[in-house]
Design an enzyme around this catalytic site. Structure first.
Site, PDB file in Angstrom:
ATOM      1  N   CYS A  83       1.494  -1.063  -0.125  1.00 55.14           N
ATOM      2  CA  CYS A  83       0.376   0.264   0.011  1.00 55.14           C
ATOM      3  C   CYS A  83       0.915   1.067   0.079  1.00 55.14           C
ATOM      4  O   CYS A  83       2.503   1.157   0.535  1.00 55.14           O
ATOM      5  CB  CYS A  83      -0.932  -0.143   1.067  1.00 55.14           C
ATOM      6  SG  CYS A  83      -0.092   0.250   2.568  1.00 55.14           S
ATOM      7  N   ASP A 498       8.708  30.341 -30.859  1.00 54.64           N
ATOM      8  CA  ASP A 498       9.801  29.997 -32.102  1.00 54.64           C
ATOM      9  C   ASP A 498       8.964  30.477 -33.293  1.00 54.64           C
ATOM     10  O   ASP A 498       8.631  29.116 -32.892  1.00 54.64           O
ATOM     11  CB  ASP A 498      10.891  29.630 -31.782  1.00 54.64           C
ATOM     12  CG  ASP A 498      11.690  29.900 -32.397  1.00 54.64           C
ATOM     13  OD1 ASP A 498      12.612  30.907 -32.771  1.00 54.64           O
ATOM     14  OD2 ASP A 498      12.640  29.156 -32.974  1.00 54.64           O
TER      15      ASP A 498
END
Length: 798
Positions: A83, A498
């Site tokens: 767990c 760009d």
């Protein structure tokens, strides 16, 4: 001076002997330190007094001098975790180790990614630490038969579950006798015999349930608690109470025992059912990696000593000549040296349309050659191939943690002790107040509280969604470098693009030719053949298509920012800007209007003069990507502001921006200034994604909230970016943002349900309204439902 310790640190950034000497002198000036720095080995062997200095002090000194201390990264498979508390304990233990810079443990994949300083810590130390914490770790080997090992583990779970079900079924049948209403089923007297029930319950409790006791012991030994503690406590209480009831019948044959053997056995069986279904579902979350690995070709046809021979992929070396026939997978990354074909690159780039390949073109391993025969030269093999980089990025991303997971980790860490406390209080309240003296009922309530509260679902809520999300992204050609970037991308509300190579193809092409004399093109192409400038190469490429016969050059010179000068057949040829022509007294006023017109269209116009007279104009443009306009429109529809930055002049930049639908343009920007634009947008309160080529845009990519690198398969592992968009399609930007939004939505759903089960379930159990076996079923269902919900991400349309 106390007893000296020795450590060897790997130093990065050294370029010459002066660097090594500088580091060595600085270290030796530190109190209690004797160091030797080896430039060839790029390491520093340091003897130090731990009473006076720590390894952190040594690292800080090296880094203060402007160098770095290299880290190594290892991926480990971990066995024994049950767990979230287990994962948290291992993670904390590893992060406390000297030399370990970071450790992330993933419960969903039963794995850990550990970054450590070589020479300070080792893989052996890390594995030993995991062992002392009560678990077993081993190095993940990409070449191992991982699938086979997981399949065997799944079969082992299947066998244990089958035995548990067979032994629990008779006990489950007896549970029907406790129903508050008559169901009319025959109930043999011997089936209710305590010793018969003990015979069936004992192997389930101690053989099948043995791992829960081992896990609980390990957890408690390390001063923590996990799911195993809850299961072991709850089932042991039911088993021991039933055993004491059985012994009471020995002295009094008429005594009617209250037995809970069926509770303990059925609980263990239900937990195993949940774990088995969870294992199957978790296996499906890692399908993306399995698919990527399966894409690799198994063998290659190599030309050796003039013969074509088939060799395993592992035997291909750089420089090998490989023949790829139609329908075959291209085995490695390389360059086409003969032949032409179309290549299906969809498995790498996410693009469905095949790409034409000819001599000189780059091809990516694992893509499929569709029609012609290709001969390629191997340039990247093994772990250096694009596919291997992709697999590594996806594995690391799936092993990383998203910030949202920290909340779940904190809750998991304190959850189990609180639940045990609630169970004890519930037991006392029921035993002393609600049902005074009714030990069986008080015990039943406490067991239900312990079982309903297992934090498995909480531990799985985030990592399973991250795994499926990153896998889905990889299939689409979107590579997230970590869970934090998958999470962060959904917050983006501004994208800075760009221009060159991002909005445009990055490969200039001749678009217009205006000749004032017939031989202008011959002279222009011949003159530019000596230049390496991209614009010159575009002109030469155009000349080849027009079958221009090259003239021999007698002289050539290039003047940066102006143009070129060449002498051909005794004639002086000038090609360049207006200023270049004016400097050389060439009259150009008659074509000024034409130049302005071309520049308004976003084209770079070059003037050609022969022997002092204007001979023509050649316009070159970096053409816009086919997908750019659609991609930008999609981003706007998502409510995202789009900006473009370029070094071009305002007129050219404006033309490109207008063509694709971008209103906000930054022109004549130097690469290093793009980072300032990102900062400016961030000051306006925007969450910025910078999209660039990952090389000259590196400062802006690093500065942005999310850096997205446009990359072909060949340069997929661009270090600066957080997300790599393979193939360069701008539509991947919106897909990445949408995938992040869907993943975060999925994580929130998982966390809600995981917390909802416990928030509702614990009070219901504490009020005595929940049978322990129903609590067990609900707990198992919670884990399975969380993983199943995460798997829905696979079906998300981007």
């Amino acid at each position: 001076m106390g007893e000296l310790k020795t450590v060897t640190l790997k130093v990065t950034g050294m370029t010459c002997a002066a660097c090594a000497n500088r580091i060595e002198k600085a270290l030796n000036k530190m109190d209690g330190v004797n160091a030797h720095v080896n430039l060839a080995m790029e390491n520093a062997t340091i003897h130090y007094d731990p009473a006076k200095q720590t390894i952190a002090d040594l690292e800080t000194k090296i880094e203060h001098l402007g160098y770095g201390v290299a880290t190594e990264k290892v991926m480990l498979d971990i066995e024994g975790m049950t767990c979230a508390a287990c994962a948290t304990r291992i993670e904390k233990g590893l992060n406390r180790m000297e030399g370990v810079t970071s450790a992330a443990v993933n419960l969903a994949t039963n794995s850990a990614v550990v970054e450590y300083k070589e020479g300070v810590a080792s893989v052996e130390d890390i594995l030993e630490k995991i062992k002392t914490l009560g678990y077993r770790g081993q190095i993940r080997n990409e070449e191992q038969e991982g699938a086979g090992r997981k399949e065997e583990q799944l079969k082992q779970k299947q066998r244990r579950l089958a035995i548990s079900i067979l032994l629990s079924l008779p006990l489950l049948y007896t549970m029907l006798a406790h129903m508050p209403f008559a169901i009319g089923l025959p109930m043999p007297h011997w089936l209710m015999n305590p010793w018969f029930q003990l015979l069936f319950a004992t192997p389930v409790q101690f053989y099948i349930g043995g791992p829960f006791y081992v896990g609980a012991y390990r957890a408690l030994r390390n001063k923590s608690a996990n799911m195993d503690v809850l299961v072991a406590l709850g089932t042991s209480a039911a088993y021991v109470y039933s055993l004491s009831e059985a012994f009471r019948t020995l002295g009094n044959p008429d005594y009617m025992p209250r037995l809970y053997f069926e509770t303990s056995a059925v609980l263990i069986t239900l937990v195993l059912v949940g774990k088995y279904v969870e294992a199957i579902a978790k296996g499906r979350t890692t399908e993306a990696i399995s698919k990527l690995v399966s894409l690799q070709a198994k063998e290659a046809t190599v030309i050796r000593n003039g013969d074509e021979i088939k060799v395993p992929l592992e035997e291909v070396v750089i420089g090998d000549t490989i023949v790829v026939k139609p329908g075959e997978k291209i085995p490695v990354d390389g360059t086409v040296i003969a032949g032409a074909s179309s290549v299906d690159e969809s498995m790498i780039t996410g693009e469905s349309i095949p790409v034409d390949k000819k001599e000189g073109d780059y091809v990516i391993g694992a893509t499929i050659n569709t029609n012609g025969v290709l001969t390629i030269r191997a340039e990247k093999v093994g772990k250096d191939t694009a596919l291997s980089h992709i697999i590594k990025i996806v594995e690391e991303a799936q092993g990383s943690k998203a910030p949202i997971q920290r909340m779940a980790d904190v809750i998991s860490g304190i959850f189990v002790p609180i639940v045990v406390g609630i169970a004890v209080v519930s037991f006392l309240i029921w035993y002393f107040f609600v049902a005074p003296g009714d030990l069986a009922k008080a015990l039943e309530v406490a067991i239900a509280v312990l079982v309903i509260a297992c934090p498995c679902a909480l531990g799985l809520a985030t990592p399973t969604s991250i795994m499926v999300g990153t896998g889905k992204g990889a299939e689409q050609g979107i590579l997230f470098k970590g869970g934090e970037y998958l999470e962060g991308t959904h917050k983006i509300n501004a994208v800075l693009l760009d221009k060159t190579g991002t909005v445009t193809k990055g490969k200039p092409e001749v678009t217009d030719v205006l000749a004032f004399r017939e031989d202008m093109l011959d002279y222009a192409v011949s003159a530019e053949s000596a230049s390496e400038h991209p614009l010159a190469q575009a002109i030469v490429e155009y000349g080849k298509k027009q079958a221009i016969s090259m003239k021999p050059l007698e002289h050539f010179s290039a003047i940066a920012g102006h143009g070129i000068e060449a002498v051909i057949d005794g004639k002086t040829v000038l090609i360049g800007t207006r200023k270049w022509m004016k400097d050389r007294a060439v009259e150009i006023s008659q074509c000024e209007n034409r130049l302005i017109e071309l520049e308004k269209q976003g084209k770079t116009a070059m003037l050609v003069a022969i022997d002092g007279e204007l001979a023509g104009i050649m316009a070159v443009a970096d053409t816009v990507k086919e997908s750019a306009k659609e991609a930008i429109q999609t981003l706007k529809q998502m409510g995202i502001d789009v900006y473009m930055a370029t070094g071009d002049n305002q007129r050219t930049a404006g033309a490109i921006a207008h063509e694709v639908g971008i209103e906000h343009v930054y022109a004549e920007v130097l690469p290093e200034e793009k980072a300032n634009i990102v900062e400016e947008l961030q000051k306006q309160g925007k969450r910025v994604a910078m999209v660039g080529d990952g090389i000259n845009d590196a400062p802006a990519l690093a500065k942005a909230d999310i850096g997205m690198a446009i990359g072909t398969g060949a340069d997929v592992a661009i270090e600066t970016a957080d997300v790599t968009l393979v193939g360069g399609d701008l539509r991947h930007i919106s897909k990445a943002i949408e995938l992040s939004r869907q993943t975060m939505k999925n994580i929130r759903q998982n966390l809600f349900w995981a917390l909802f089960y416990n928030t509702i379930g614990i009070p219901v159990a504490a009020f005595g309204l929940l049978e322990p076996w129903i609590a067990g079923a609900a707990m198992a269902f919670s884990s399975v439902s969380v993983v199943t919900n995460a798997l829905r991400l696979k079906r998300v349309k981007l």
